[in-house]
Write a protein that holds these residues in place. Sequence first.
Motif, PDB file in Angstrom:
ATOM      1  N   UNK A  80      56.817 -10.232 -65.216  1.00 18.40           N
ATOM      2  CA  UNK A  80      56.422  -8.841 -65.447  1.00 18.40           C
ATOM      3  C   UNK A  80      57.546  -7.886 -65.066  1.00 18.40           C
ATOM      4  N   UNK A  81      58.221  -8.155 -63.965  1.00 19.84           N
ATOM      5  CA  UNK A  81      59.341  -7.302 -63.560  1.00 19.84           C
ATOM      6  C   UNK A  81      60.445  -7.338 -64.609  1.00 19.84           C
ATOM      7  N   UNK A  82      60.708  -8.505 -65.145  1.00 21.95           N
ATOM      8  CA  UNK A  82      61.710  -8.628 -66.213  1.00 21.95           C
ATOM      9  C   UNK A  82      61.294  -7.845 -67.448  1.00 21.95           C
ATOM     10  N   UNK A  83      60.018  -7.911 -67.790  1.00 22.14           N
ATOM     11  CA  UNK A  83      59.509  -7.199 -68.964  1.00 22.14           C
ATOM     12  C   UNK A  83      59.592  -5.688 -68.773  1.00 22.14           C
ATOM     13  N   UNK A  84      59.286  -5.194 -67.583  1.00 28.13           N
ATOM     14  CA  UNK A  84      59.374  -3.755 -67.308  1.00 28.13           C
ATOM     15  C   UNK A  84      60.816  -3.279 -67.440  1.00 28.13           C
ATOM     16  N   UNK A  85      61.752  -4.048 -66.875  1.00 28.58           N
ATOM     17  CA  UNK A  85      63.168  -3.685 -66.989  1.00 28.58           C
ATOM     18  C   UNK A  85      63.613  -3.655 -68.447  1.00 28.58           C
ATOM     19  N   UNK A  86      63.152  -4.626 -69.231  1.00 27.36           N
ATOM     20  CA  UNK A  86      63.518  -4.670 -70.653  1.00 27.36           C
ATOM     21  C   UNK A  86      62.900  -3.493 -71.414  1.00 27.36           C
ATOM     22  N   UNK A  87      61.677  -3.104 -71.040  1.00 29.12           N
ATOM     23  CA  UNK A  87      61.023  -1.973 -71.702  1.00 29.12           C
ATOM     24  C   UNK A  87      61.788  -0.676 -71.455  1.00 29.12           C
TER      25      UNK A  87
END
Length: 593
Positions: free
Chosen positions: A157-164
């Motif tokens: 989830x942290x990776x996805x937030x950074x990518x967003x």
Amino acid sequence: MPATFRIYSSSAGSGKTYQLTKEYLKLALGSEDPAYFKQVLAITFTNDAAGEMKQRIIGALRKFAYPKAGETDALLAGVAEELAAEGLLPRRTETAEERQEEVRRRARETFRLVLYHYADFAVSTIDSFVQRIVTAFTRELELPATFEVELDTDAVLQTAVAALLDKVNRDPNSQLLARTLTEYALSRADEGKSWNNLPDELAGFGQFLFNETVHEAVAQLQTLTLQDFRRLHDTMRQRREAIENLFREVGTLATEALAEAGVTDADLYQGRSGIFGYATKWEERLLPDKEANSYVRTTLDQDKWYSGKVKTAADRQRVDAAKPVLQTAYDQFEKLRDVLLPQYLLLTAMQPYLFHASLLSELNKIVEQVSRERNVVLISEFNRRIAAIVLKEPVPFLYERLGERYAHLLIDEFQDTSVLQWNNLLPLVENSVGKDNLNLAVGDAKQAIYRWRGGEMEQILRLHQGDTAALAARATEPETRRLLQERYQGLQGRLEPKSLNVNYRSAAEIVDFNNEFFGHLRTQHPDFALVQDLFEPGFRQTVPGRTSPPSPLSRAPHPLAPSPKGEGELALDSSSKNSSGSPLSFSGEGAGG
């Protein structure tokens, strides 16, 4: 029609694991086929619980098969007698010794096969069972042929937030997303709050993507686009402003009328704390706890308008001229609060989360992209993937082979089973019940501790009551609700409620305290149906030696009756002290496992 789905309500220390072990042994040894254990699936919640159940079953089989000379076995005797009563032993076994010897013979053969075919000894956690299904049907579930299970959802989830957030800077087609993020940051600044913690807020709200309890609502939110949410946000904002304008208009008219009459707060009873403040502070009328206070009601009910400073007839005349305006303002505010305040409060509560909800769909797309790139599948995805098929097909093909393989399903810690997990298991139970095979679920709603990850204690409560309609009605989608109603229809007349209420683990004083405590909760909350059902008198505990549970209001001491030490029994000697100086000494193998 025989009852073939037994629901055990098992209070703390009442021998839940002991009963599960006994039921498993009866199923495995109730057949002439020593490999019949392969048709019994036992599911529990944790690895430790699964390990303990395996250890108890194998230990009992070995003890049955290879007894020590001169040793008596209460569990063996109980299993043998119950199998004989159910007609599952040969007629030639007329005496207790002959029946026990027949069970020993079967146990030797079964024990040997369990050791040689340990992989078919189906006692596992529910997560392990689900993973086996997912692994066997990767193509049907649209998963990679080879994948790794990802347990750390936070890292993904942290990776996805950074990518967003990075997408805003790099993708020229993300103007709407950039605008949404910018407006959120500005709104936080207008509220005097920091916008620097945006990644943490998104990650926290993103946890709903993996929450089974709200998966249906999240799935519905994901059908909306960012543009849909912008329109919804504008509609909600406009509606809030319209309601505020109505309140502002009433307050402004009252303020202007008071100024025109030359009336100040010093002229009226209790000043700004009374009718003057109520009529002019329109913003407070939008707060739920700012209803008319006692000063306002005294003014209106007792016609007490003048303050102590009003001495002359001219002063009283000024106040009298303002009375109709203040009375009208009060009436209008009360009507607006009654009609519009609930709507206003709902809109106010929803708006701060509308931004997060608008990004759920975008965030979920990136989570799926990160998972594909890493060739991983989040463990929280398993149940949803299975449910996507199981809750749409009358006869789920995922279970065709499993339905033939497993004739019996035993579910432990049922109070911690989530709605998705149970709905996914329901076709197996329905199939087994349709063949008149025994199934059982064991749990205690009062011991539910996994609600944070979707556990639903109400399921065992409603099944124990036979109220399957309440469980089917919980589904929000009409098609899912209809399918669940059909499946529960197959359980009608097949549910057999049982209670394990004897506490072998705790002293009588503790049991009595618990009974009083839960009884008090039930008395204090008569309007909460779930509390009334959860703590109804039939769920009270007792201790060995009592014929029935004590009254929930009983305060008389009930010492444990002495019992011989042995398998499944608890002996308490209140006259001696143990090594720590405690006046209570426990011995014997408790059945309260």
